[in-house]
Write an enzyme that holds these catalytic residues in place. Structure first.
Site, PDB file in Angstrom:
ATOM      1  N   MET A 105      14.409  19.834  -1.034  1.00  0.00           N
ATOM      2  CA  MET A 105      14.020  18.507  -1.503  1.00  0.00           C
ATOM      3  C   MET A 105      12.707  18.067  -0.873  1.00  0.00           C
ATOM      4  O   MET A 105      11.892  17.410  -1.523  1.00  0.00           O
ATOM      5  CB  MET A 105      15.127  17.484  -1.216  1.00  0.00           C
ATOM      6  CG  MET A 105      16.419  17.755  -1.991  1.00  0.00           C
ATOM      7  SD  MET A 105      16.185  17.993  -3.766  1.00  0.00           S
ATOM      8  CE  MET A 105      15.514  16.428  -4.235  1.00  0.00           C
ATOM      9  N   GLU A 106      12.465  18.445   0.369  1.00  0.00           N
ATOM     10  CA  GLU A 106      11.209  18.099   1.025  1.00  0.00           C
ATOM     11  C   GLU A 106      10.036  18.808   0.353  1.00  0.00           C
ATOM     12  O   GLU A 106       8.972  18.208   0.146  1.00  0.00           O
ATOM     13  CB  GLU A 106      11.278  18.438   2.513  1.00  0.00           C
ATOM     14  CG  GLU A 106      12.141  17.492   3.319  1.00  0.00           C
ATOM     15  CD  GLU A 106      13.657  17.641   3.122  1.00  0.00           C
ATOM     16  OE1 GLU A 106      14.404  16.774   3.592  1.00  0.00           O
ATOM     17  OE2 GLU A 106      14.102  18.621   2.480  1.00  0.00           O
ATOM     18  N   ASP A 158      -3.288   9.697  -9.728  1.00  0.00           N
ATOM     19  CA  ASP A 158      -3.832   8.391  -9.335  1.00  0.00           C
ATOM     20  C   ASP A 158      -5.331   8.469  -9.060  1.00  0.00           C
ATOM     21  O   ASP A 158      -6.081   7.574  -9.451  1.00  0.00           O
ATOM     22  CB  ASP A 158      -3.098   7.876  -8.098  1.00  0.00           C
ATOM     23  CG  ASP A 158      -3.571   6.487  -7.685  1.00  0.00           C
ATOM     24  OD1 ASP A 158      -3.628   5.597  -8.559  1.00  0.00           O
ATOM     25  OD2 ASP A 158      -3.886   6.304  -6.497  1.00  0.00           O
ATOM     26  N   LEU A 216      20.707  10.720  -0.498  1.00  0.00           N
ATOM     27  CA  LEU A 216      21.677  11.490   0.283  1.00  0.00           C
ATOM     28  C   LEU A 216      21.052  12.619   1.090  1.00  0.00           C
ATOM     29  O   LEU A 216      21.764  13.480   1.620  1.00  0.00           O
ATOM     30  CB  LEU A 216      22.776  12.014  -0.643  1.00  0.00           C
ATOM     31  CG  LEU A 216      23.554  10.914  -1.389  1.00  0.00           C
ATOM     32  CD1 LEU A 216      24.568  11.511  -2.341  1.00  0.00           C
ATOM     33  CD2 LEU A 216      24.221   9.949  -0.419  1.00  0.00           C
ATOM     34  N   CYS A 217      19.736  12.634   1.213  1.00  0.00           N
ATOM     35  CA  CYS A 217      19.054  13.647   2.024  1.00  0.00           C
ATOM     36  C   CYS A 217      19.133  13.290   3.497  1.00  0.00           C
ATOM     37  O   CYS A 217      19.032  12.116   3.861  1.00  0.00           O
ATOM     38  CB  CYS A 217      17.585  13.767   1.621  1.00  0.00           C
ATOM     39  SG  CYS A 217      17.326  14.667   0.099  1.00  0.00           S
ATOM     40  N   HIS A 218      19.283  14.314   4.322  1.00  0.00           N
ATOM     41  CA  HIS A 218      19.287  14.121   5.767  1.00  0.00           C
ATOM     42  C   HIS A 218      17.857  13.985   6.279  1.00  0.00           C
ATOM     43  O   HIS A 218      16.969  14.690   5.804  1.00  0.00           O
ATOM     44  CB  HIS A 218      19.931  15.333   6.458  1.00  0.00           C
ATOM     45  CG  HIS A 218      21.378  15.477   6.183  1.00  0.00           C
ATOM     46  ND1 HIS A 218      21.871  16.059   5.031  1.00  0.00           N
ATOM     47  CD2 HIS A 218      22.459  15.111   6.915  1.00  0.00           C
ATOM     48  CE1 HIS A 218      23.186  16.051   5.064  1.00  0.00           C
ATOM     49  NE2 HIS A 218      23.570  15.481   6.194  1.00  0.00           N
TER      50      HIS A 218
END
Length: 165
Positions: free
Chosen positions: A122-123, A137, A84-86
């Site tokens: 969120m970014e 990794d 739901l992120c733009h």
């Protein structure tokens, strides 16, 4: 803590009927918004020292340079990963790495800025998470006793309210 479910008014991604939706930001004001997130990758002491002594260079290359690029790519692709992120035209993504001898950790920080109608928390969190995963990794051949922890929002500015951890 209460066992009561969160109300629809508390969660911006639920409409009045309780259905999931993407938040409408059309009415919001365009402002400069910035978020800083942080996380850490903790290594066994001898592996941490080996990594630090080699300045992050492994057979696969520089772990921090690779994680740096991965973090930026993660920030740019957040809307593809979090439903739901733009999608946002990011103005800046800055990633930094610091050795923490006391915790045998590499601290990863991300600062993300946008001039838009919605924030970039969120970014910033995605940038840190992807950078931490990349460090894992790049070093898992040395040990699998590596812990990614404390991924969190440190600060956000712009928009309706500011936040400082």
């Amino acid at each position: 803590m209460s066992n009561q479910p969160l109300s629809k008014k508390q969660l911006s991604h639920l409409d009045a009927d309780g259905d999931i939706h993407m938040v409408d930001v059309g009415h919001k004001t365009v402002t400069t918004r910035e978020a800083i997130a942080q996380g850490q990758v903790v290594f066994p002491p001898q592996i941490y020292q080996q990594i630090k002594d080699a300045d992050g260079m492994t057979k696969k290359g520089s772990i921090t340079q690779t994680a740096h690029i991965a973090g930026i790519m993660g920030a740019k692709r957040t809307h593809d990963l979090i439903p739901l992120c733009h999608p946002l035209p990011l103005d800046k993504v800055a990633i930094s790495f610091d050795y923490d001898d006391a915790q045998h950790a590499i601290i990863v920080s991300a600062k993300v800025r946008v001039t838009h109608k919605t924030g970039v928390e969120m970014e910033a969190l995605t940038a840190v998470s992807i950078a931490c995963l990349t460090l894992y990794d790049m070093t898992k051949a040395l040990s699998h006793d590596i812990v990614i922890s404390n991924v969190r929002l440190v600060r956000k500015t712009g928009g309706k309210s500011d936040y400082q951890a």
